[in-house]
Write a protein that holds these residues in place. Structure first.
Motif, PDB file in Angstrom:
ATOM      1  N   GLU A 159      36.232  38.583  30.407  1.00 31.40           N
ATOM      2  CA  GLU A 159      34.871  38.927  29.988  1.00 31.40           C
ATOM      3  C   GLU A 159      34.069  37.671  29.645  1.00 31.40           C
ATOM      4  OE1 GLU A 159      32.643  42.149  27.156  1.00 31.40           O
ATOM      5  OE2 GLU A 159      34.477  41.232  26.366  1.00 31.40           O
ATOM      6  N   GLN A 160      34.681  36.735  28.939  1.00 27.23           N
ATOM      7  CA  GLN A 160      33.997  35.501  28.571  1.00 27.23           C
ATOM      8  C   GLN A 160      33.578  34.698  29.802  1.00 27.23           C
ATOM      9  OE1 GLN A 160      36.828  33.583  25.983  1.00 27.23           O
ATOM     10  NE2 GLN A 160      36.687  35.209  24.435  1.00 27.23           N
ATOM     11  N   ALA A 161      34.368  34.780  30.873  1.00 22.43           N
ATOM     12  CA  ALA A 161      34.057  34.036  32.094  1.00 22.43           C
ATOM     13  C   ALA A 161      32.988  34.719  32.944  1.00 22.43           C
ATOM     14  CB  ALA A 161      35.327  33.843  32.924  1.00 22.43           C
ATOM     15  N   GLY A 162      32.696  35.978  32.654  1.00 25.50           N
ATOM     16  CA  GLY A 162      31.678  36.689  33.423  1.00 25.50           C
ATOM     17  C   GLY A 162      32.212  37.742  34.371  1.00 25.50           C
ATOM     18  N   ILE A 163      33.515  38.061  34.272  1.00 26.82           N
ATOM     19  CA  ILE A 163      34.056  39.159  35.075  1.00 26.82           C
ATOM     20  C   ILE A 163      33.321  40.442  34.695  1.00 26.82           C
ATOM     21  CG2 ILE A 163      36.115  40.568  35.504  1.00 26.82           C
ATOM     22  CD1 ILE A 163      36.346  37.828  36.779  1.00 26.82           C
ATOM     23  N   ALA A 164      32.928  41.225  35.715  1.00 26.24           N
ATOM     24  CA  ALA A 164      32.056  42.379  35.473  1.00 26.24           C
ATOM     25  C   ALA A 164      32.799  43.642  35.062  1.00 26.24           C
ATOM     26  CB  ALA A 164      31.237  42.664  36.732  1.00 26.24           C
ATOM     27  N   ALA A 165      34.056  43.774  35.454  1.00 25.81           N
ATOM     28  CA  ALA A 165      34.849  44.957  35.127  1.00 25.81           C
ATOM     29  C   ALA A 165      36.301  44.639  35.450  1.00 25.81           C
ATOM     30  CB  ALA A 165      34.382  46.174  35.929  1.00 25.81           C
ATOM     31  N   LEU A 166      37.213  45.442  34.895  1.00 21.06           N
ATOM     32  CA  LEU A 166      38.619  45.197  35.200  1.00 21.06           C
ATOM     33  C   LEU A 166      39.407  46.493  35.212  1.00 21.06           C
ATOM     34  CD1 LEU A 166      40.211  45.292  32.190  1.00 21.06           C
ATOM     35  CD2 LEU A 166      38.991  43.129  31.972  1.00 21.06           C
TER      36      LEU A 166
END
Length: 327
Positions: A159-166
């Motif tokens: 999330e901190q890196a900018g991943i949009a969903a997991l």
């Protein structure tokens, strides 16, 4: 459930599976109720991007958006470049594979092997997000082993890196597909981040789907192996989530029509020789659903030629219908 401009009804997703989620199967699952489908994983190594296998896996022609490409590898630079290249080629979303437990993948420090080093994972997330002009998602496991559960930590880094969903498969790397999926870790991941989360693992009925949704608080559900065997589960689960009556499984005539249509398209997509071989896995799943006499099963699995394969399937269903009518 939403990623960028894409909205997924009830968050129902088909899990990416190598050797299964080709363009043909994705199309059928969408028709049967899947709101989101992802292509088979493709290698991030530059020398493997243009192979026939990769090109087939990257064939999204005729599919509606979003077109989701899953990339696999262990080198941050290669993964970043693969994200950019695939986005430039038309991918709407890039998914990073941190979930595959196969030895040939993990030997290359890729797939679920990447769960072992959270700092390295964070570096990969940052590199891929920076390189990709489209949203990036992540498919992962709960950890490497029962004593090394670190999915919440990796989710926070994502999330901190900018991943949009997991998406989280409720098993560790060393479990492969054995044992029973656990959902406490998925619930911990959901509590740790504010981005959308899919729960994955052992969702094989509408009742189980409702239970997993409640246990995890996940935004969506991702279905893998159960969808191979009963792809109409998507429609059944969608109805259950909406509080509607759950439709019955297809009758023999409907299932026959569905399977023959799928296999004919597999033959067309891969060519006759390869298509006949690939169709056998779908025949094997049919035989799990509806066991046959060993001679019939052997003939179905060993049939050579597209016409004979389809004729045997049609005959199998005709015989099953005749037997049902006699009961």
């Amino acid at each position: 459930m939403q990623i960028d401009r894409f909205v997924f009804a009830q968050g129902l997703a088909l899990a990416p599976m190598a050797g299964v989620t080709d363009r043909v199967f994705r199309k059928h699952c969408r028709v049967l109720g899947a709101a989101m489908t992802t292509g088979e994983m493709v290698s991030s190594q530059p020398g493997l991007r243009a192979t026939r296998k990769s090109m087939k896996r990257l064939d999204f022609s005729g599919e509606p958006s979003p077109r989701i490409v899953q990339i696999a590898g262990g080198d941050a630079g290669d993964l970043a470049e693969a994200a950019r290249v695939n986005a430039d080629a038309g991918a709407d979303i890039i998914d990073i594979n941190f979930g595959c437990p196969a030895k040939k993948v993990c030997r290359k420090a890729a797939g679920s092997a990447l769960m072992a080093d959270a700092d390295r994972a964070a570096h990969i997330f940052e590199a891929v997000v920076a390189a990709s002009p489209v949203p990036v998602t992540l498919k992962m496991r709960t950890g490497v082993s029962a004593d090394r559960i670190n999915a919440p930590r990796i989710a926070r880094y994502a999330e901190q890196a900018g991943i949009a969903a997991l998406a989280v498969h409720g098993r560790t790397r060393d479990q492969h597909y054995q044992g029973i999926a656990e959902y406490d870790t998925i619930a911990a991941v959901k509590a740790a981040v504010s981005i959308p989360v899919w729960a994955n693992g052992d969702i094989d009925s509408p009742a189980k789907a409702l239970a997993v949704k409640q246990a995890t608080g996940a935004d969506g559900l991702m279905i893998g192996r159960a969808a191979c065997r009963r792809p109409w589960l998507f429609g059944q689960i969608a109805a259950a989530l909406a509080g509607r009556g759950v439709p019955a499984a297809p009758d023999l005539a409907t299932e026959c029509e569905w399977l023959l249509g799928l296999i004919e398209q597999i033959h067309d997509f891969y060519g006759e020789d390869q298509g006949v071989r690939i169709a056998r896995k779908h025949i094997a799943w049919l035989l799990e659903r509806r066991p046959a006499h060993i001679a019939t099963a052997t003939a179905l699995m060993q049939a050579e030629g597209a016409v004979r394969q389809r004729r045997l399937i049609d005959g199998y269903f005709a015989a099953a219908a005749a037997a049902a009518a006699r009961v």
